[in-house]
Design an enzyme around this catalytic site. Structure first.
Site, PDB file in Angstrom:
ATOM      1  N   GLU A   3       0.821  -1.208   0.000  1.00  0.00           N
ATOM      2  CA  GLU A   3       0.000   0.000   0.000  1.00  0.00           C
ATOM      3  C   GLU A   3       0.862   1.269   0.000  1.00  0.00           C
ATOM      4  O   GLU A   3       0.538   2.242  -0.669  1.00  0.00           O
ATOM      5  CB  GLU A   3      -0.948   0.014   1.201  1.00  0.00           C
ATOM      6  CG  GLU A   3      -2.069  -1.029   1.121  1.00  0.00           C
ATOM      7  CD  GLU A   3      -2.982  -0.834  -0.082  1.00  0.00           C
ATOM      8  OE1 GLU A   3      -2.985   0.269  -0.679  1.00  0.00           O
ATOM      9  OE2 GLU A   3      -3.706  -1.782  -0.437  1.00  0.00           O
ATOM     10  N   TYR A  18      -6.436   6.770   3.821  1.00  0.00           N
ATOM     11  CA  TYR A  18      -6.593   5.693   2.847  1.00  0.00           C
ATOM     12  C   TYR A  18      -5.897   4.419   3.317  1.00  0.00           C
ATOM     13  O   TYR A  18      -6.497   3.337   3.348  1.00  0.00           O
ATOM     14  CB  TYR A  18      -6.060   6.075   1.453  1.00  0.00           C
ATOM     15  CG  TYR A  18      -5.865   4.828   0.637  1.00  0.00           C
ATOM     16  CD1 TYR A  18      -6.968   4.172   0.118  1.00  0.00           C
ATOM     17  CD2 TYR A  18      -4.611   4.230   0.513  1.00  0.00           C
ATOM     18  CE1 TYR A  18      -6.827   2.955  -0.548  1.00  0.00           C
ATOM     19  CE2 TYR A  18      -4.465   3.024  -0.138  1.00  0.00           C
ATOM     20  CZ  TYR A  18      -5.573   2.396  -0.672  1.00  0.00           C
ATOM     21  OH  TYR A  18      -5.435   1.190  -1.294  1.00  0.00           O
ATOM     22  N   ASP A  32      -9.635   5.913  -2.407  1.00  0.00           N
ATOM     23  CA  ASP A  32      -8.467   6.341  -3.172  1.00  0.00           C
ATOM     24  C   ASP A  32      -8.970   7.000  -4.453  1.00  0.00           C
ATOM     25  O   ASP A  32     -10.163   7.248  -4.604  1.00  0.00           O
ATOM     26  CB  ASP A  32      -7.574   5.133  -3.476  1.00  0.00           C
ATOM     27  CG  ASP A  32      -8.219   4.202  -4.485  1.00  0.00           C
ATOM     28  OD1 ASP A  32      -9.462   4.231  -4.604  1.00  0.00           O
ATOM     29  OD2 ASP A  32      -7.503   3.455  -5.153  1.00  0.00           O
TER      30      ASP A  32
END
Length: 364
Positions: free
Chosen positions: A49, A132, A150
């Site tokens: 991520e 996020y 996102d």
DNA sequence: CACCCGTGGGA
DNA sequence: TTCCCAAGGGT
């Protein structure tokens, strides 16, 4: 916003699509395995991520493999020297991510016993983990029903609800829409499914609405506005800055390099000593006394908010001469692949031709 | 909220 | 060539 769809899109429809079309990715556990109760390693989810922030899957793949091979656990990463992590990140961009990666790994080891916290609020306190990433970790690694928002999700929501408010002002509204659609069941698969939908079907240009499982509930599809959404605030054009890079090579082959300060552009990365970069022609600021020669071609590079034209000067210096700044790195220890791209471009010009990627470095 | 922070690929 | 875009966060 114009006509809202009469029926909200159903998470089940998207999950059915995901079960059939989920992309296999190195950090991902397949929907079938997740159904068996298998969850991915939070360390790998976190690493992916962070790497994927503002970065494409194609660019991340090799770096992810290199990092997980070299540092298989968060404890291993936390124990790694800063310079090694920065060098391994070189070329991926947004180098604050790499600095925060180290800080976060060390915080998890020091404050959480080396185990990734599974609590959304605690995740948010970690360096480099924002709204996020905290939601993505909660959902994907721990199957908590958090809403991930996102760029993909923003685009999908703007279209489903045909919302013409320009970003970034639209973000809170789009987040609220996304929260409305988030199911309690299979939140990990759902989070990845919405993002996959945005990445493969509900794309920025020429969305493939004919293949979309949510088409029937999409207001933009009804109104024919999908391709023009989301609206965005107009961008500023980038100014061009000028600079000089000094590539000094000692007669034994060592190169003169300088570690950049942690804050600011290319923070923490190795680079060539140079002038300041500004829109005015730069003042000379050589790091060592030498006979400087100027290359015919300048290195051109575009950063987030400006273009750079870098004049490259080279020199060969004797052993005994000491630099005013920077440090000579012996030739065997110097790998061009450890440099950020703009610095590698300067090296390539001086060296003639593109520098070869280092074997096993995982870099393109 | 506005700005800062990389890079490579595609249109 | 130029512009846009990609699984954002920090300040």
């Amino acid at each position: 916003m114009r006509d809202e769809p009469n029926d909200l899109p159903r998470a089940e429809a998207l999950l059915d699509w995901y079960d059939r079309h989920a992309r296999a990715l190195p950090w991902r556990v397949s929907p079938r395995d997740r159904a068996q109760g298998i969850l991915p390693d939070p360390y790998r989810v976190w690493l992916s991520e962070i790497m994927l922030q503002q970065t494409t899957v194609a660019a991340v793949r090799d770096y992810f493999h290199a990092f997980t091979t070299r540092w298989p656990t968060i404890a291993a990463l936390a124990a790694a020297p800063d310079e090694e992590v920065m060098a391994a990140w070189a070329g991926l961009g947004y180098y604050a991510r790499a600095r925060n990666l180290q800080k976060c790994a060390r915080a998890v080891v020091a404050d959480h016993g080396g185990v990734f916290p599974d609590d959304h609020a605690t995740l948010l306190t970690l360096p480099g983990v924002g709204p996020y990433t905290a939601a993505a970790l909660s959902a994907i690694a721990f199957d908590a029903p958090e809403t991930v928002v996102d760029g993909n999700v923003e685009r999908v929501m703007a279209r489903i609800f045909d919302d013409h408010t320009p970003l970034p002002a639209a973000k809170p509204v789009l987040t609220a829409y996304a929260a409305r659609l988030t199911p309690q069941e299979r939140p990990g698969c759902y989070a990845q499914a919405v993002m996959d939908l945005g990445a493969t079907i509900c794309t920025p240009r020429r969305p493939a609405c004919g293949l979309c499982p949510w088409r029937g509930a999409c207001a933009a599809w009804t109104n024919g506005t999908a391709a023009e959404l989301p609206k965005k605030a107009p961008k500023k054009r980038k100014p061009t800055r000028l600079g000089i890079a000094y590539l000094a090579r000692r007669v034994d082959g060592a190169w003169l390099l300088e570690r950049r300060p942690d804050k600011g552009l290319l923070g923490g990365m190795l680079g060539w000593p140079g002038s300041v970069w500004s829109e005015e022609p730069p003042a000379e600021d050589p790091p060592i006394r030498a006979e400087w020669k100027t290359l015919n071609e300048e290195a051109r590079h575009t950063f987030t908010h400006f273009h750079l034209r870098l004049t490259v000067r080279t020199a060969l210096v004797p052993m005994e001469r000491t630099p005013g700044r920077g440090e000579f790195i012996e030739s065997p220890e110097f790998r061009p692949a450890d440099l950020p791209t703009v610095m590698r471009k300067a090296f390539d010009l001086a060296h003639g031709g593109r520098s070869a990627p280092v074997a096993g470095s995982g870099k393109p």
